[in-house]
Design a protein around this motif. Structure first.
Motif, PDB file in Angstrom:
ATOM      1  N   TYR A 213       5.092   7.416   0.084  1.00 28.42           N
ATOM      2  CA  TYR A 213       5.305   5.972   0.211  1.00 28.42           C
ATOM      3  C   TYR A 213       6.601   5.558  -0.500  1.00 28.42           C
ATOM      4  CZ  TYR A 213       0.533   5.394   1.964  1.00 28.42           C
ATOM      5  OH  TYR A 213      -0.618   5.463   2.709  1.00 28.42           O
ATOM      6  N   PRO A 214       7.241   4.490  -0.021  1.00 29.11           N
ATOM      7  CA  PRO A 214       8.512   4.050  -0.604  1.00 29.11           C
ATOM      8  C   PRO A 214       8.317   3.207  -1.872  1.00 29.11           C
ATOM      9  CG  PRO A 214       7.972   2.640   1.257  1.00 29.11           C
ATOM     10  CD  PRO A 214       6.897   3.710   1.202  1.00 29.11           C
ATOM     11  N   ILE A 215       7.958   3.872  -2.948  1.00 27.75           N
ATOM     12  CA  ILE A 215       7.755   3.183  -4.224  1.00 27.75           C
ATOM     13  C   ILE A 215       9.067   3.162  -4.993  1.00 27.75           C
ATOM     14  CG2 ILE A 215       6.523   3.259  -6.426  1.00 27.75           C
ATOM     15  CD1 ILE A 215       4.255   4.702  -4.845  1.00 27.75           C
ATOM     16  N   SER A 216       9.440   2.006  -5.473  1.00 27.61           N
ATOM     17  CA  SER A 216      10.711   1.868  -6.189  1.00 27.61           C
ATOM     18  C   SER A 216      10.559   2.158  -7.677  1.00 27.61           C
ATOM     19  CB  SER A 216      11.267   0.452  -5.999  1.00 27.61           C
ATOM     20  OG  SER A 216      11.337   0.113  -4.624  1.00 27.61           O
ATOM     21  N   LEU A 217       9.492   1.646  -8.274  1.00 30.50           N
ATOM     22  CA  LEU A 217       9.234   1.827  -9.701  1.00 30.50           C
ATOM     23  C   LEU A 217       7.737   1.686  -9.936  1.00 30.50           C
ATOM     24  CD1 LEU A 217      10.258   2.015 -12.697  1.00 30.50           C
ATOM     25  CD2 LEU A 217      10.356  -0.494 -12.672  1.00 30.50           C
ATOM     26  N   ALA A 218       7.209   2.500 -10.851  1.00 28.59           N
ATOM     27  CA  ALA A 218       5.790   2.414 -11.211  1.00 28.59           C
ATOM     28  C   ALA A 218       5.655   2.151 -12.707  1.00 28.59           C
ATOM     29  CB  ALA A 218       5.062   3.703 -10.833  1.00 28.59           C
ATOM     30  N   LEU A 219       4.643   1.348 -13.060  1.00 25.78           N
ATOM     31  CA  LEU A 219       4.363   1.022 -14.451  1.00 25.78           C
ATOM     32  C   LEU A 219       2.934   1.432 -14.783  1.00 25.78           C
ATOM     33  CD1 LEU A 219       5.798  -2.638 -14.526  1.00 25.78           C
ATOM     34  CD2 LEU A 219       7.000  -0.521 -15.093  1.00 25.78           C
ATOM     35  N   ALA A 220       2.735   1.997 -15.963  1.00 22.75           N
ATOM     36  CA  ALA A 220       1.395   2.387 -16.407  1.00 22.75           C
ATOM     37  C   ALA A 220       1.319   2.280 -17.928  1.00 22.75           C
ATOM     38  CB  ALA A 220       1.069   3.808 -15.949  1.00 22.75           C
ATOM     39  N   GLY A 221       0.096   2.344 -18.447  1.00 20.61           N
ATOM     40  CA  GLY A 221      -0.108   2.255 -19.891  1.00 20.61           C
ATOM     41  C   GLY A 221      -1.228   3.181 -20.323  1.00 20.61           C
ATOM     42  N   HIS A 222      -2.339   2.605 -20.813  1.00 23.92           N
ATOM     43  CA  HIS A 222      -3.589   3.296 -21.101  1.00 23.92           C
ATOM     44  C   HIS A 222      -3.578   4.161 -22.362  1.00 23.92           C
ATOM     45  CE1 HIS A 222      -7.319   5.455 -20.579  1.00 23.92           C
ATOM     46  NE2 HIS A 222      -6.714   6.599 -20.345  1.00 23.92           N
ATOM     47  N   SER A 223      -2.591   5.026 -22.538  1.00 24.03           N
ATOM     48  CA  SER A 223      -2.655   6.017 -23.621  1.00 24.03           C
ATOM     49  C   SER A 223      -2.134   5.498 -24.950  1.00 24.03           C
ATOM     50  CB  SER A 223      -1.869   7.267 -23.234  1.00 24.03           C
ATOM     51  OG  SER A 223      -0.480   6.992 -23.200  1.00 24.03           O
TER      52      SER A 223
END
Length: 285
Positions: A213-223
């Motif tokens: 898929y054409p994803i430009s930027l991903a953000l995550a946290g959790h840890s």
């Protein structure tokens, strides 16, 4: 009395050891008494031809893992939200885990969070994805849903929405659930648009499905960056759903990504090489 070469070497060695001990003591003091109360604002420009000119200088604020409760008390939370108010972002995204535990749920705390979140004036939208603690049980989930509903936050669970600025031109914001339905969440994406993906779990980002898929930027946290990160060695413990991708372990993915250390503390009230942080993005064509 003349100092021998052996004595000189011993003095140098002792000086080095004392310096190391002082450095360690100072770092531990800051990790326990200073760093958890700090808050870094990381400013970053997102420049891409897929971002329409109508969104030039539009700002997006991203923060995650509030963990309101034992450690993330009212004083720290007030400092966080005053910072957000001062930044006056156009879009706000929260990455999940509003409460640290169900023990903290009561009418007073619920109303406090509603007041803080409601006061954020983000004209182009306020959004959130759910973390694992938001879904500990039915009571927690209902509480979190009610807080967001009364704070004008839209929960993104395997859906994507368009963000525009008084124009038909837009970017897309994609929010994933804890067990994502990728086909549903990523439907109608176009490589001509800027596609910003939000996942609570970092490990979700390594799923091979996303590469198509054409994803430009991903953000995550959790840890939380594990809150305690040793130099060279990395985090002091493994965090489920953040073992393949975290602040200490990076991978070459088909898209850029950012793993935030979050803003709150959980398990221990310590922050070593993992200062609480929020991101302030400025869009530009």
């Amino acid at each position: 009395m003349e100092i021998t070469n052996l004595q000189k070497k011993l003095i140098i060695l002792l000086s080095i050891l004392v310096g190391i001990m002082v450095s360690i003591t100072f770092s531990l003091y800051r990790a326990i008494y200073v760093n958890p109360n700090n808050l870094n604002v990381i400013y970053q420009t997102l420049q891409d031809e897929a971002i329409p000119t109508s969104l030039n200088d539009v700002s997006i604020l991203y923060f995650t893992d509030l963990e309101f409760g034992e450690f993330q008390n009212q004083e720290r939370t007030e400092n966080l939200f005053n910072t957000i108010y001062d930044l006056a972002p156009d879009v706000v995204i929260f990455g999940g885990d509003l409460y640290d535990s169900s023990d903290q749920i009561n009418d007073e705390n619920n109303q406090l969070l509603i007041n803080y979140l409601s006061k954020i004036d983000a004209p182009l939208g306020k959004f959130a994805v759910l973390g694992e603690k938001d879904q500990l049980d039915e009571t927690m989930l209902n509480t979190v849903n009610n807080i967001y509903s009364n704070s004008q936050f839209e929960i993104l669970s395997d859906i994507n929405v368009k963000i525009g600025n008084q124009s038909t031109a837009s970017i897309r914001l994609i929010g994933l659930s804890s067990q994502p339905n990728f086909e549903q969440a990523l439907s109608n994406l176009s490589s001509d648009e800027y596609n910003l993906l939000i996942s609570h779990y970092p490990d979700t980002l390594v799923n091979e499905t996303l590469a198509s898929y054409p994803i430009s930027l991903a953000l995550a946290g959790h840890s939380h960056g594990t809150q305690v990160t040793y130099p060279i060695i990395g985090g002091y413990r493994n965090i489920e759903n953040a073992t393949q991708l975290n602040r200490s372990i990076s991978k070459n993915l088909s898209f850029d990504y950012i793993i935030s250390s979050g803003v709150g503390c959980t398990n221990v009230n310590v922050r070593l090489l993992s200062t609480p942080e929020i991101y302030y993005f400025n869009l530009h064509h």
